[in-house]
Design a protein around this motif. Structure first.
Motif, PDB file in Angstrom:
ATOM      1  N   VAL A 129       0.828  -1.200   0.000  1.00 45.26           N
ATOM      2  CA  VAL A 129       0.000   0.000   0.000  1.00 45.26           C
ATOM      3  C   VAL A 129       0.868   1.257   0.000  1.00 45.26           C
ATOM      4  CG1 VAL A 129      -1.865  -1.206   1.206  1.00 45.26           C
ATOM      5  CG2 VAL A 129      -0.139   0.055   2.527  1.00 45.26           C
ATOM      6  N   ILE A 130       0.219   2.383  -0.170  1.00 42.35           N
ATOM      7  CA  ILE A 130       0.878   3.685  -0.128  1.00 42.35           C
ATOM      8  C   ILE A 130       0.363   4.466   1.072  1.00 42.35           C
ATOM      9  CG2 ILE A 130       1.231   5.899  -1.295  1.00 42.35           C
ATOM     10  CD1 ILE A 130       2.625   3.768  -2.809  1.00 42.35           C
ATOM     11  N   VAL A 131       1.281   5.031   1.863  1.00 40.48           N
ATOM     12  CA  VAL A 131       0.928   5.875   2.999  1.00 40.48           C
ATOM     13  C   VAL A 131       1.438   7.295   2.745  1.00 40.48           C
ATOM     14  CG1 VAL A 131       1.226   6.261   5.480  1.00 40.48           C
ATOM     15  CG2 VAL A 131       1.002   3.932   4.594  1.00 40.48           C
ATOM     16  N   VAL A 132       0.578   8.284   3.017  1.00 39.23           N
ATOM     17  CA  VAL A 132       0.955   9.690   2.855  1.00 39.23           C
ATOM     18  C   VAL A 132       0.632  10.432   4.148  1.00 39.23           C
ATOM     19  CG1 VAL A 132       0.570   9.661   0.364  1.00 39.23           C
ATOM     20  CG2 VAL A 132      -1.315  10.291   1.904  1.00 39.23           C
ATOM     21  N   LYS A 133       1.073  11.666   4.248  1.00 36.54           N
ATOM     22  CA  LYS A 133       0.763  12.466   5.427  1.00 36.54           C
ATOM     23  C   LYS A 133      -0.684  12.942   5.356  1.00 36.54           C
ATOM     24  CE  LYS A 133       3.653  15.266   7.393  1.00 36.54           C
ATOM     25  NZ  LYS A 133       4.607  16.365   7.689  1.00 36.54           N
ATOM     26  N   ALA A 134      -1.344  12.975   6.500  1.00 34.05           N
ATOM     27  CA  ALA A 134      -2.698  13.518   6.560  1.00 34.05           C
ATOM     28  C   ALA A 134      -2.655  14.979   6.112  1.00 34.05           C
ATOM     29  CB  ALA A 134      -3.237  13.413   7.977  1.00 34.05           C
ATOM     30  N   GLY A 135      -3.628  15.356   5.289  1.00 36.19           N
ATOM     31  CA  GLY A 135      -3.674  16.722   4.801  1.00 36.19           C
ATOM     32  C   GLY A 135      -2.822  16.992   3.580  1.00 36.19           C
ATOM     33  N   ILE A 209      -0.026   3.889  11.320  1.00 30.98           N
ATOM     34  CA  ILE A 209      -1.262   4.663  11.458  1.00 30.98           C
ATOM     35  C   ILE A 209      -1.855   4.487  12.851  1.00 30.98           C
ATOM     36  CG2 ILE A 209      -3.645   4.877  10.618  1.00 30.98           C
ATOM     37  CD1 ILE A 209      -2.526   4.196   7.812  1.00 30.98           C
ATOM     38  N   ALA A 210      -1.768   3.250  13.397  1.00 31.00           N
ATOM     39  CA  ALA A 210      -2.272   3.018  14.754  1.00 31.00           C
ATOM     40  C   ALA A 210      -1.489   3.839  15.774  1.00 31.00           C
ATOM     41  CB  ALA A 210      -2.182   1.535  15.090  1.00 31.00           C
ATOM     42  N   ALA A 211      -0.186   3.976  15.545  1.00 31.43           N
ATOM     43  CA  ALA A 211       0.670   4.733  16.463  1.00 31.43           C
ATOM     44  C   ALA A 211       0.534   6.239  16.254  1.00 31.43           C
ATOM     45  CB  ALA A 211       2.124   4.315  16.285  1.00 31.43           C
ATOM     46  N   ASN A 212       0.144   6.639  15.030  1.00 31.68           N
ATOM     47  CA  ASN A 212       0.057   8.063  14.689  1.00 31.68           C
ATOM     48  C   ASN A 212      -1.231   8.334  13.910  1.00 31.68           C
ATOM     49  OD1 ASN A 212       3.083   8.859  15.343  1.00 31.68           O
ATOM     50  ND2 ASN A 212       3.178   7.032  14.047  1.00 31.68           N
ATOM     51  N   PRO A 213      -2.399   8.175  14.536  1.00 30.62           N
ATOM     52  CA  PRO A 213      -3.675   8.241  13.808  1.00 30.62           C
ATOM     53  C   PRO A 213      -3.973   9.591  13.155  1.00 30.62           C
ATOM     54  CG  PRO A 213      -4.030   8.223  16.187  1.00 30.62           C
ATOM     55  CD  PRO A 213      -2.595   7.897  15.974  1.00 30.62           C
ATOM     56  N   TYR A 216      -0.830  10.082   9.611  1.00 29.97           N
ATOM     57  CA  TYR A 216      -0.737   9.387   8.326  1.00 29.97           C
ATOM     58  C   TYR A 216      -2.086   8.853   7.864  1.00 29.97           C
ATOM     59  CZ  TYR A 216       4.150   9.111   9.931  1.00 29.97           C
ATOM     60  OH  TYR A 216       5.403   9.404  10.406  1.00 29.97           O
ATOM     61  N   VAL A 217      -2.230   8.713   6.542  1.00 32.72           N
ATOM     62  CA  VAL A 217      -3.400   8.050   5.958  1.00 32.72           C
ATOM     63  C   VAL A 217      -2.922   7.107   4.862  1.00 32.72           C
ATOM     64  CG1 VAL A 217      -5.039   9.890   6.474  1.00 32.72           C
ATOM     65  CG2 VAL A 217      -3.778   9.940   4.312  1.00 32.72           C
ATOM     66  N   GLN A 218      -3.700   6.081   4.629  1.00 33.17           N
ATOM     67  CA  GLN A 218      -3.374   5.082   3.618  1.00 33.17           C
ATOM     68  C   GLN A 218      -4.271   5.267   2.404  1.00 33.17           C
ATOM     69  OE1 GLN A 218      -3.463   0.947   5.041  1.00 33.17           O
ATOM     70  NE2 GLN A 218      -4.483   0.382   3.131  1.00 33.17           N
ATOM     71  N   ALA A 264      -2.881  -6.439  18.464  1.00 27.82           N
ATOM     72  CA  ALA A 264      -3.974  -5.737  17.785  1.00 27.82           C
ATOM     73  C   ALA A 264      -3.728  -4.230  17.720  1.00 27.82           C
ATOM     74  CB  ALA A 264      -5.296  -6.031  18.485  1.00 27.82           C
ATOM     75  N   SER A 265      -3.171  -3.677  18.786  1.00 26.30           N
ATOM     76  CA  SER A 265      -2.923  -2.231  18.806  1.00 26.30           C
ATOM     77  C   SER A 265      -1.830  -1.818  17.824  1.00 26.30           C
ATOM     78  CB  SER A 265      -2.528  -1.785  20.222  1.00 26.30           C
ATOM     79  OG  SER A 265      -1.324  -2.401  20.635  1.00 26.30           O
ATOM     80  N   TYR A 266      -1.084  -2.829  17.328  1.00 26.97           N
ATOM     81  CA  TYR A 266      -0.041  -2.572  16.335  1.00 26.97           C
ATOM     82  C   TYR A 266      -0.565  -2.771  14.904  1.00 26.97           C
ATOM     83  CZ  TYR A 266       3.404  -2.866  20.141  1.00 26.97           C
ATOM     84  OH  TYR A 266       4.132  -2.661  21.284  1.00 26.97           O
TER      85      TYR A 266
END
Length: 277
Positions: A129-135, A209-213, A216-218, A264-266
């Motif tokens: 997948v691709i992850v980018v910064k939110a916004g 994303i779980a650590a930094n909701p 980041y967005v996918q 699960a939290s990871y």
């Protein structure tokens, strides 16, 4: 001269004996890699220590992760001793071929690698997948045009971007994805704004994303869908089958589900477990 010659013969004999002993401990396709001090067979697992949540250094400074716990459970079930070997990912093939490790067990994608390894049955669903910064206003592959995209060297994501998704990668800044040694540093560069996106495994994306909701967005469309399996030296069929059989037993007795819940939290989900379902 005679002393030197005798010394040379002794040296050669010693080297030959050492080579034979090493060969005997390196695994021959039907057993684990040698015996521990207490007589147990040892399974030496090669892994990337910067690959959370499958293998990483915990807050206590010790190695931890879903795959490492899974490997420990397999060893416990078979009376083996687990030896963890944090490896340079680029050196994994050489280490496996030389017998320094028995397997690669660390979120290891099997698709496209079948000719190079003997694999266990696949156990976990994965995607690239691709992850980018939110916004960032990047919502699809088209938005990556002219952007700097980074992935791990010799990764499944890189294979996809150089293969089935080569046309997408050609639109990136520089005409290809940049590479880096590990994903932790890739996400540090994404966070700092040095790059625009990271191409990675779904599990890595879910962990970050779980650590930094809020950070980041996918992207909703994956680059590819694939599976994780344990990779062994080509021809090491018996050991691969034994590990597969044991993983099925661990699923049946609830151990796998417990480990999924532990992480699960990871971003680990039992819904993605495929072996035996």
């Amino acid at each position: 001269m005679k002393k030197k010659l005798l010394g040379l013969v002794a040296c050669v004999a010693t080297l030959a004996l050492s080579g034979a002993l090493l060969a005997g401990c390196s695994g021959s396709g039907d057993k684990t890699g040698g015996d521990s001090a207490d007589g147990k067979e040892t399974l030496t697992v090669g892994f990337d220590q910067s690959y959370p949540p499958y293998g990483f250094v915990g807050d206590d400074g010790k190695f931890t992760g879903f795959d490492l716990d899974l490997a420990q459970a397999v060893c416990d079930k078979n009376g083996w001793e687990l030896k963890l070997s944090a490896i340079d990912w680029d050196a994994k093939d050489a280490l496996l071929a030389q017998g320094n490790i028995n397997c690669i067990w660390n979120g290891f994608t099997m698709e496209g690698r079948e000719d190079g390894y003997t694999f266990s049955d696949p156990y976990m669903l994965n995607e690239q997948v691709i992850v980018v910064k939110a916004g960032s206003h990047i919502s699809d592959f088209a938005g990556l045009s002219g952007k700097t995209v980074m992935t791990q060297v010799d990764s499944a994501a890189l294979d996809v971007l150089e293969g089935d998704q080569a046309e997408v990668a050609a639109t990136f800044k520089g005409g290809a994805a940049q590479t880096i040694g590990d994903y932790n540093n890739a996400f540090m560069q994404l966070d700092s704004g040095m790059i625009d996106a990271v191409a990675c495994d779904l599990s890595i994306a879910q962990y970050q994303i779980a650590a930094n909701p809020d950070k980041y967005v996918q992207l909703s469309t994956p680059l590819s869908t694939e599976h994780y399996a344990v990779g062994f030296k080509k021809g090491d069929t018996e050991l691969a089958q034994k590990v597969t059989e044991t993983l099925k037993q661990l699923d049946a007795d609830g151990t796998v589900k417990q480990l999924c819940e532990k992480y699960a939290s990871y971003g680990i989900s039992y819904d993605n477990w495929v072996l035996g379902k």
